[in-house]
Design a protein around this motif. Sequence first.
Motif, short mmCIF file in Angstrom:
data_model
loop_
_atom_site.label_atom_id
_atom_site.label_comp_id
_atom_site.label_asym_id
_atom_site.label_seq_id
_atom_site.Cartn_x
_atom_site.Cartn_y
_atom_site.Cartn_z
N ARG A 100 0.84 -1.22 0.00
CA ARG A 100 0.00 0.00 0.00
C ARG A 100 0.87 1.26 0.00
O ARG A 100 0.57 2.23 -0.70
N ILE A 101 1.95 1.25 0.77
CA ILE A 101 2.86 2.39 0.78
C ILE A 101 3.54 2.52 -0.58
O ILE A 101 3.66 3.63 -1.13
N LEU A 102 3.96 1.40 -1.15
CA LEU A 102 4.59 1.44 -2.48
C LEU A 102 3.60 1.90 -3.54
O LEU A 102 3.98 2.60 -4.48
N GLN A 103 2.33 1.54 -3.39
CA GLN A 103 1.31 2.01 -4.32
C GLN A 103 1.24 3.53 -4.29
O GLN A 103 1.17 4.18 -5.35
N ALA A 104 1.28 4.12 -3.12
CA ALA A 104 1.27 5.58 -3.00
C ALA A 104 2.53 6.18 -3.63
O ALA A 104 2.46 7.22 -4.30
N ALA A 105 3.66 5.52 -3.46
CA ALA A 105 4.91 6.00 -4.08
C ALA A 105 4.82 5.92 -5.60
O ALA A 105 5.27 6.84 -6.31
N VAL A 106 4.23 4.86 -6.12
CA VAL A 106 4.06 4.73 -7.57
C VAL A 106 3.12 5.81 -8.08
O VAL A 106 3.38 6.44 -9.11
N ASP A 107 2.04 6.06 -7.37
CA ASP A 107 1.10 7.12 -7.77
C ASP A 107 1.81 8.47 -7.82
O ASP A 107 1.55 9.29 -8.70
N ARG A 108 2.71 8.70 -6.89
CA ARG A 108 3.42 9.98 -6.83
C ARG A 108 4.53 10.09 -7.88
O ARG A 108 4.69 11.11 -8.53
N GLU A 109 5.30 9.01 -8.04
CA GLU A 109 6.49 9.05 -8.91
C GLU A 109 6.21 8.69 -10.36
O GLU A 109 6.99 9.03 -11.24
N GLN A 110 5.14 7.95 -10.61
CA GLN A 110 4.76 7.55 -11.97
C GLN A 110 5.87 6.81 -12.72
O GLN A 110 6.24 7.17 -13.84
N PRO A 111 6.42 5.73 -12.15
CA PRO A 111 7.46 4.98 -12.86
C PRO A 111 6.86 4.15 -13.99
O PRO A 111 5.66 3.84 -13.99
N ASP A 112 7.71 3.77 -14.92
CA ASP A 112 7.31 2.87 -16.00
C ASP A 112 7.46 1.42 -15.58
O ASP A 112 6.86 0.53 -16.17
N LEU A 113 8.32 1.20 -14.59
CA LEU A 113 8.62 -0.16 -14.16
C LEU A 113 8.95 -0.16 -12.67
O LEU A 113 9.66 0.72 -12.20
N VAL A 114 8.40 -1.14 -11.96
CA VAL A 114 8.81 -1.41 -10.58
C VAL A 114 9.58 -2.71 -10.63
O VAL A 114 9.05 -3.75 -11.05
N LEU A 115 10.83 -2.64 -10.24
CA LEU A 115 11.72 -3.80 -10.27
C LEU A 115 12.14 -4.07 -8.83
O LEU A 115 12.76 -3.21 -8.19
N GLY A 126 7.61 -13.12 0.30
CA GLY A 126 7.49 -13.20 -1.14
C GLY A 126 6.13 -12.79 -1.68
O GLY A 126 5.67 -13.35 -2.67
N GLN A 127 5.48 -11.82 -1.05
CA GLN A 127 4.13 -11.43 -1.45
C GLN A 127 4.00 -10.00 -1.94
O GLN A 127 3.06 -9.67 -2.64
N THR A 128 4.92 -9.14 -1.55
CA THR A 128 4.74 -7.71 -1.78
C THR A 128 4.63 -7.36 -3.26
O THR A 128 3.78 -6.57 -3.64
N GLY A 129 5.46 -7.94 -4.10
CA GLY A 129 5.42 -7.63 -5.54
C GLY A 129 4.08 -7.98 -6.15
O GLY A 129 3.50 -7.21 -6.92
N GLN A 130 3.56 -9.15 -5.81
CA GLN A 130 2.29 -9.58 -6.38
C GLN A 130 1.14 -8.72 -5.87
O GLN A 130 0.23 -8.37 -6.63
N ILE A 131 1.17 -8.39 -4.59
CA ILE A 131 0.12 -7.53 -4.03
C ILE A 131 0.18 -6.15 -4.70
O ILE A 131 -0.85 -5.59 -5.08
N LEU A 132 1.39 -5.61 -4.85
CA LEU A 132 1.54 -4.29 -5.49
C LEU A 132 0.99 -4.31 -6.91
O LEU A 132 0.26 -3.40 -7.31
N ALA A 133 1.32 -5.33 -7.68
CA ALA A 133 0.82 -5.43 -9.06
C ALA A 133 -0.71 -5.46 -9.07
O ALA A 133 -1.34 -4.81 -9.91
N ALA A 134 -1.30 -6.20 -8.14
CA ALA A 134 -2.76 -6.27 -8.08
C ALA A 134 -3.36 -4.92 -7.70
O ALA A 134 -4.36 -4.49 -8.30
N LEU A 135 -2.76 -4.24 -6.72
CA LEU A 135 -3.27 -2.93 -6.32
C LEU A 135 -3.19 -1.91 -7.46
O LEU A 135 -4.08 -1.07 -7.62
#
Length: 187
Positions: A100-115, A126-135
């Motif tokens: 959820r925090i990373l989702q807010a960071a993505v909304d703010r930074e607008q990256p093309d890729l989260v690696l 091993g869950q954060t990446g999958q949860i972030l992609a779903a969010l």
Amino acid sequence: MKILVPTKRVPDPDQNIRVRDDAGGIDDNDLVFVINPFDAIALEEALRVREGSSKATEVLAIGIGADDYEQQLRVALAMGADRAVLVECTEPLDPWNVARILQAAVDREQPDLVLMGKQAVDDDAGQTGQILAALLDWPQATFASKIDFVEDTVRVARETDAGIEVVRVGLPAVITTDLRLNEPRYV
């Protein structure tokens, strides 16, 4: 292009970890902390993408933690990240809340890729990446052992129990990295 690389501060896996006398967690008084090894691999790959790209590419490392996280973000900068951001948080977080925090960071930074690393060595969730992609409602590729940019997509060789599977995802996307992707550079 902008690549966001989440990092996690973890105890160095090459040292002895002791349980506290009250058995309520690990004794971290004398521990050395490092960037999670899987996240260091993700950061190295982001730097390689930038070095091999004809497009201007920004690599942004992000960490969630207390002030003592600064050293690990400085290591990310020393490796070659263009910027590093600390989201201050003193409470331990589960993968859902990290995502959820990373989702807010993505909304703010607008990256093309989260690696990001496929998991952290301290909890192995091993869950954060999958949860972030779903969010984010973004495509994802997990356990990447090879990444190639092909036109406006990313071709990812991913390790599975049945062998190597190759998938192609459009951007923006979330990709999690496996150990065989690369070896992070020495700082």
